[in-house]
Design an enzyme around this catalytic site. Structure first.
Site, PDB file in Angstrom:
ATOM      1  N   ASP A 143       0.853  -1.198   0.000  1.00 30.62           N
ATOM      2  CA  ASP A 143       0.000   0.000   0.000  1.00 30.62           C
ATOM      3  C   ASP A 143       0.886   1.244   0.000  1.00 30.62           C
ATOM      4  O   ASP A 143       1.904   1.308   0.696  1.00 30.62           O
ATOM      5  CB  ASP A 143      -0.909  -0.015   1.238  1.00 30.62           C
ATOM      6  CG  ASP A 143      -2.073   0.953   1.106  1.00 30.62           C
ATOM      7  OD1 ASP A 143      -3.220   0.484   1.016  1.00 30.62           O
ATOM      8  OD2 ASP A 143      -1.835   2.180   1.082  1.00 30.62           O
TER       9      ASP A 143
ATOM     10  N   ASN B  80     -12.752  -3.411   2.638  1.00 32.70           N
ATOM     11  CA  ASN B  80     -13.674  -2.283   2.718  1.00 32.70           C
ATOM     12  C   ASN B  80     -14.609  -2.374   1.518  1.00 32.70           C
ATOM     13  O   ASN B  80     -14.154  -2.600   0.386  1.00 32.70           O
ATOM     14  CB  ASN B  80     -12.902  -0.959   2.696  1.00 32.70           C
ATOM     15  CG  ASN B  80     -12.019  -0.792   3.926  1.00 32.70           C
ATOM     16  OD1 ASN B  80     -12.374  -1.242   5.015  1.00 32.70           O
ATOM     17  ND2 ASN B  80     -10.872  -0.161   3.752  1.00 32.70           N
TER      18      ASN B  80
ATOM     19  N   GLN C 285     -14.426   2.241   1.272  1.00 30.43           N
ATOM     20  CA  GLN C 285     -13.713   1.855   0.046  1.00 30.43           C
ATOM     21  C   GLN C 285     -13.453   3.086  -0.812  1.00 30.43           C
ATOM     22  O   GLN C 285     -14.367   3.879  -1.059  1.00 30.43           O
ATOM     23  CB  GLN C 285     -14.545   0.829  -0.739  1.00 30.43           C
ATOM     24  CG  GLN C 285     -13.828   0.332  -1.984  1.00 30.43           C
ATOM     25  CD  GLN C 285     -14.607  -0.742  -2.741  1.00 30.43           C
ATOM     26  OE1 GLN C 285     -15.716  -1.119  -2.356  1.00 30.43           O
ATOM     27  NE2 GLN C 285     -14.032  -1.215  -3.819  1.00 30.43           N
TER      28      GLN C 285
ATOM     29  N   VAL D 142     -11.062   2.806  -3.701  1.00 30.57           N
ATOM     30  CA  VAL D 142     -10.675   2.376  -5.055  1.00 30.57           C
ATOM     31  C   VAL D 142     -11.668   1.288  -5.491  1.00 30.57           C
ATOM     32  O   VAL D 142     -11.825   0.275  -4.802  1.00 30.57           O
ATOM     33  CB  VAL D 142      -9.228   1.831  -5.085  1.00 30.57           C
ATOM     34  CG1 VAL D 142      -8.861   1.366  -6.486  1.00 30.57           C
ATOM     35  CG2 VAL D 142      -8.234   2.889  -4.606  1.00 30.57           C
TER      36      VAL D 142
ATOM     37  N   HIS E 282     -10.343  -5.334  -3.341  1.00 23.27           N
ATOM     38  CA  HIS E 282      -9.001  -5.550  -2.795  1.00 23.27           C
ATOM     39  C   HIS E 282      -9.091  -5.973  -1.338  1.00 23.27           C
ATOM     40  O   HIS E 282      -9.999  -5.572  -0.613  1.00 23.27           O
ATOM     41  CB  HIS E 282      -8.124  -4.308  -2.941  1.00 23.27           C
ATOM     42  CG  HIS E 282      -8.748  -3.040  -2.438  1.00 23.27           C
ATOM     43  ND1 HIS E 282      -9.702  -2.358  -3.155  1.00 23.27           N
ATOM     44  CD2 HIS E 282      -8.576  -2.342  -1.292  1.00 23.27           C
ATOM     45  CE1 HIS E 282     -10.077  -1.287  -2.484  1.00 23.27           C
ATOM     46  NE2 HIS E 282      -9.417  -1.262  -1.322  1.00 23.27           N
TER      47      HIS E 282
ATOM     48  N   HIS F   3      -6.988  -5.983   2.191  1.00 22.79           N
ATOM     49  CA  HIS F   3      -5.849  -5.421   2.927  1.00 22.79           C
ATOM     50  C   HIS F   3      -5.273  -6.497   3.845  1.00 22.79           C
ATOM     51  O   HIS F   3      -6.020  -7.149   4.580  1.00 22.79           O
ATOM     52  CB  HIS F   3      -6.287  -4.260   3.828  1.00 22.79           C
ATOM     53  CG  HIS F   3      -6.811  -3.051   3.132  1.00 22.79           C
ATOM     54  ND1 HIS F   3      -6.076  -1.896   2.990  1.00 22.79           N
ATOM     55  CD2 HIS F   3      -8.014  -2.790   2.554  1.00 22.79           C
ATOM     56  CE1 HIS F   3      -6.804  -0.976   2.364  1.00 22.79           C
ATOM     57  NE2 HIS F   3      -7.991  -1.499   2.092  1.00 22.79           N
TER      58      HIS F   3
HETATM   59  P1  5GP Z   1      -9.678   1.289   0.344  1.00 22.59           P
HETATM   60  O1  5GP Z   1      -9.781   2.556   1.163  1.00 22.59           O
HETATM   61  O2  5GP Z   1     -10.370   1.424  -0.996  1.00 22.59           O
HETATM   62  O3  5GP Z   1     -10.086   0.058   1.070  1.00 22.59           O
HETATM   63  O4  5GP Z   1      -8.142   1.082   0.076  1.00 22.59           O
HETATM   64  C1  5GP Z   1      -7.471   1.630  -1.001  1.00 22.59           C
HETATM   65  C2  5GP Z   1      -6.009   1.593  -0.657  1.00 22.59           C
HETATM   66  O5  5GP Z   1      -5.270   1.803  -1.825  1.00 22.59           O
HETATM   67  C3  5GP Z   1      -5.582   2.677   0.351  1.00 22.59           C
HETATM   68  O6  5GP Z   1      -5.042   2.069   1.514  1.00 22.59           O
HETATM   69  C4  5GP Z   1      -4.548   3.501  -0.431  1.00 22.59           C
HETATM   70  O7  5GP Z   1      -3.478   3.916   0.377  1.00 22.59           O
HETATM   71  C5  5GP Z   1      -4.120   2.530  -1.514  1.00 22.59           C
HETATM   72  N1  5GP Z   1      -3.699   3.177  -2.748  1.00 22.59           N
HETATM   73  C6  5GP Z   1      -4.350   4.163  -3.411  1.00 22.59           C
HETATM   74  N2  5GP Z   1      -3.686   4.489  -4.532  1.00 22.59           N
HETATM   75  C7  5GP Z   1      -2.590   3.678  -4.574  1.00 22.59           C
HETATM   76  C8  5GP Z   1      -1.520   3.552  -5.513  1.00 22.59           C
HETATM   77  O8  5GP Z   1      -1.428   4.251  -6.533  1.00 22.59           O
HETATM   78  N3  5GP Z   1      -0.577   2.621  -5.241  1.00 22.59           N
HETATM   79  C9  5GP Z   1      -0.632   1.825  -4.120  1.00 22.59           C
HETATM   80  N4  5GP Z   1       0.355   0.948  -3.950  1.00 22.59           N
HETATM   81  N5  5GP Z   1      -1.630   1.927  -3.231  1.00 22.59           N
HETATM   82  C10 5GP Z   1      -2.598   2.849  -3.442  1.00 22.59           C
END
Ligand code: 5GP
Length: 114
Positions: A31, A87, A94, A96, A100, A102
């Site tokens: 991440d 998420n 969430q 993205v 996914h 974590h």
């Molecule tokens: P969510 O909040 O959707 O469950 O998690 C998305 C995760 O993607 C976040 O923890 C964020 O830090 C990570 N993330 C967002 N953009 C990027 C990226 O460009 N590269 C990487 N490696 N992680 C990302």
């Protein structure tokens, strides 16, 4: 056509990520904003926007994601435990729209989450 998500761009190698594991079905990378010493995201290569969008056809794939988490946890020597989070949707936090998982570890994690 809808814009590619950032994770699809990582799958397509259009943007860089620190990849720690990959197989036919899944890709895992660190991440960009880690919340623990180990913070890895495990994603399916198949584009599924969220867990809520997974269908019965994706049941095996969901298991493969968790199996990949276990392999990575071993690889990262998280013998003392770790946390696995999905998420889902706005209330789930969430950000993205590509399913996914974590994997967080390397420190004692609080409960409950915020
Ligand atoms: P969510 O909040 O959707 O469950 O998690 C998305 C995760 O993607 C976040 O923890 C964020 O830090 C990570 N993330 C967002 N953009 C990027 C990226 O460009 N590269 C990487 N490696 N992680 C990302």
């Amino acid at each position: 056509m809808a814009a590619k998500t950032i994770f699809k761009r990582i799958i397509d190698k259009e943007i860089a990520a620190q990849i720690v594991y990959e197989d036919e079905h899944c890709l895992a990378f660190r991440d960009i904003n880690p919340q623990a010493p180990i913070h890895v995201l495990v994603i399916p290569r198949k584009e599924i926007p969220s867990l809520a969008h997974a269908t019965e056809d994706d049941t095996v794939l969901l298991g493969q994601l968790l199996a990949a988490v276990r392999v990575i946890a071993d690889q990262m020597k998280l013998a003392n435990g770790y946390r696995v989070i999905i998420n889902c949707g706005p209330d789930g936090g969430q950000t993205v729209d590509h399913l996914h998982v974590h994997l967080l570890g390397g420190r004692r994690l609080d409960w409950p989450p915020g």
